[in-house]
Design an enzyme around this catalytic site. Structure first.
Site, PDB file in Angstrom:
ATOM      1  N   ASN A 118      -3.514   4.511  -2.674  1.00 37.83           N
ATOM      2  CA  ASN A 118      -3.906   3.394  -3.054  1.00 37.83           C
ATOM      3  C   ASN A 118      -2.923   2.072  -3.057  1.00 37.83           C
ATOM      4  OD1 ASN A 118      -5.670   1.717  -4.589  1.00 37.83           O
ATOM      5  ND2 ASN A 118      -5.399   2.688  -6.576  1.00 37.83           N
ATOM      6  N   HIS A 130       0.769  -1.382   0.042  1.00 36.92           N
ATOM      7  CA  HIS A 130       0.165  -0.006  -0.268  1.00 36.92           C
ATOM      8  C   HIS A 130       0.763   1.122   0.041  1.00 36.92           C
ATOM      9  CE1 HIS A 130      -3.642   2.567   0.901  1.00 36.92           C
ATOM     10  NE2 HIS A 130      -2.892   3.146   1.708  1.00 36.92           N
ATOM     11  N   CYS A 131       0.694   2.211  -0.873  1.00 35.86           N
ATOM     12  CA  CYS A 131       1.498   3.274  -1.310  1.00 35.86           C
ATOM     13  C   CYS A 131       0.755   4.567  -0.667  1.00 35.86           C
ATOM     14  CB  CYS A 131       1.954   3.478  -2.595  1.00 35.86           C
ATOM     15  SG  CYS A 131       3.023   4.872  -2.839  1.00 35.86           S
ATOM     16  N   PRO A 132       1.440   5.361   0.451  1.00 34.73           N
ATOM     17  CA  PRO A 132       0.568   6.195   0.789  1.00 34.73           C
ATOM     18  C   PRO A 132       0.541   7.574  -0.059  1.00 34.73           C
ATOM     19  CG  PRO A 132       2.533   6.131   2.113  1.00 34.73           C
ATOM     20  CD  PRO A 132       2.254   4.894   1.327  1.00 34.73           C
TER      21      PRO A 132
END
Length: 341
Positions: free
Chosen positions: A183, A177-179
């Site tokens: 997404n 999960h990439c902040p």
């Protein structure tokens, strides 16, 4: 009178436990209580003591992601707009053809970076495939092999599907999960994420080169400082003192740098820093793809003896290259075996 002695005997009673498989709905008889067991028919893994993810901080994590997305979007717009304002008057002052050429490159890179960012941020990361479960006639032998059940989404999970606590959904082939994009990176947008990294690295590298090129033409003249440095170096015979004098001349003339020069200097430092960080991330992503893994599957496979198949074909398959090219590439397999004594 004979003494009679009583002996005590300890006996064990094997008690069978019954449980229901969520995959095929069959009643399973277990030799003992097992919190996790695998069905011998459908292959589904049942966890009788599931740990539900915490949902109290879900709103805070989403607000954090939105802040990161806004910061990244503002930074990209600043690099684009600030670079055009600061660098391109210098480029157009050289020649009209040079200015038009670099303008086309800058616009193309800006469109590519922003479009890939929007796609990877708003595209679905990967929805698990709907599969029949819970009924014995509808579930065949080994159909749900190594599948688990997500009690939050109330859906089956394949071995490479993970539940994201921030997005609140299961993601197929989830990498992480990439902040900064707000997404997850999964089967649906993993290719777009790599394309965004490549475009961002090229754009920041180009921006840093243009900043240096423009700074050379904006910085004040150092003719006096250079002459002083050369005379000082000839008298003492020390090259280091000459270099030191030139550096001091730059510092002394730094107060005459305009606002345009300060913006170019900041853009150069920021672009180089971002390019280095994204290059490391891109290398990590390509390494996992080459091994046929994701970041989460790499973490789960640490300490196990089984490694994925390392092949250049994994990269070609990921980027959608034809199978004809893939057949002619050598496959490197890891044949290490651990012998226990």
């Amino acid at each position: 009178m004979e003494d009679s002695s009583q002996g005590s005997f300890v006996t064990t009673i094997n008690e069978d436990y019954e449980s229901i498989c969520w995959g095929c709905g069959l009643n399973l008889v277990l030799p003992s209580y097992a919190p996790v067991f695998k069905c011998g028919w459908c292959g589904a893994i049942t966890n009788q003591n599931p740990v539900r993810p915490e949902t109290r901080s879900l709103g805070l994590r989403r607000i954090r992601d939105q802040c990161f997305v806004v910061i990244l979007a503002v930074f990209m717009l600043f690099v684009i707009c600030g670079g055009i304002w600061a660098a391109y008057p210098v480029v157009f002052s050289i020649s009209l053809a040079c200015g038009i050429f670099h303008s086309v490159i800058a616009v193309s890179l800006a469109i590519s970076t922003l479009s890939t960012f929007m796609v990877v941020a708003f595209k679905c990361a990967g929805k698990p495939i709907d599969i029949v479960y819970g009924t014995h006639p509808g579930v065949g032998n080994g159909t749900l092999n190594n599948y688990t059940f997500c009690h939050t989404c109330s859906k089956p999970k394949s071995p490479r599907t993970h539940h994201c606590r921030t997005c609140g959904m299961c993601v197929l082939d989830m990498d992480h999960h990439c902040p900064f994009i707000g997404n997850c990176v999964g089967a649906g947008n993993h290719k777009n994420f790599v394309a965004f990294l490549i475009s961002a690295i090229i754009s920041t590298s180009y921006s840093s080169v243009m900043c240096v090129y423009s700074l050379i033409h904006i910085l004040p003249s150092l003719e006096n400082g250079a002459a002083y440095a050369s005379s000082h170096a000839n008298n003492s015979g020390s090259i280091l003192r000459g270099v030191k004098s030139i550096v001091l001349a730059y510092i002394s003339n730094a107060i005459f740098i305009s606002v345009r020069g300060l913006v170019l200097l900041y853009l150069f430092v920021a672009s180089v820093s971002v390019a280095i960080g994204l290059s490391v991330l891109l290398w990590q992503q390509l390494s996992y793809i080459y091994e046929g893994k994701t970041y989460l599957s790499h973490l789960s496979s640490q300490g196990s003896e089984e490694d994925g198949e390392k092949s250049c074909g994994n990269l070609l398959t990921f980027f959608g290259c034809p199978l004809l090219i893939e057949r002619h590439l050598p496959t490197i397999r890891n044949l290490r075996k651990r012998h226990k004594t």
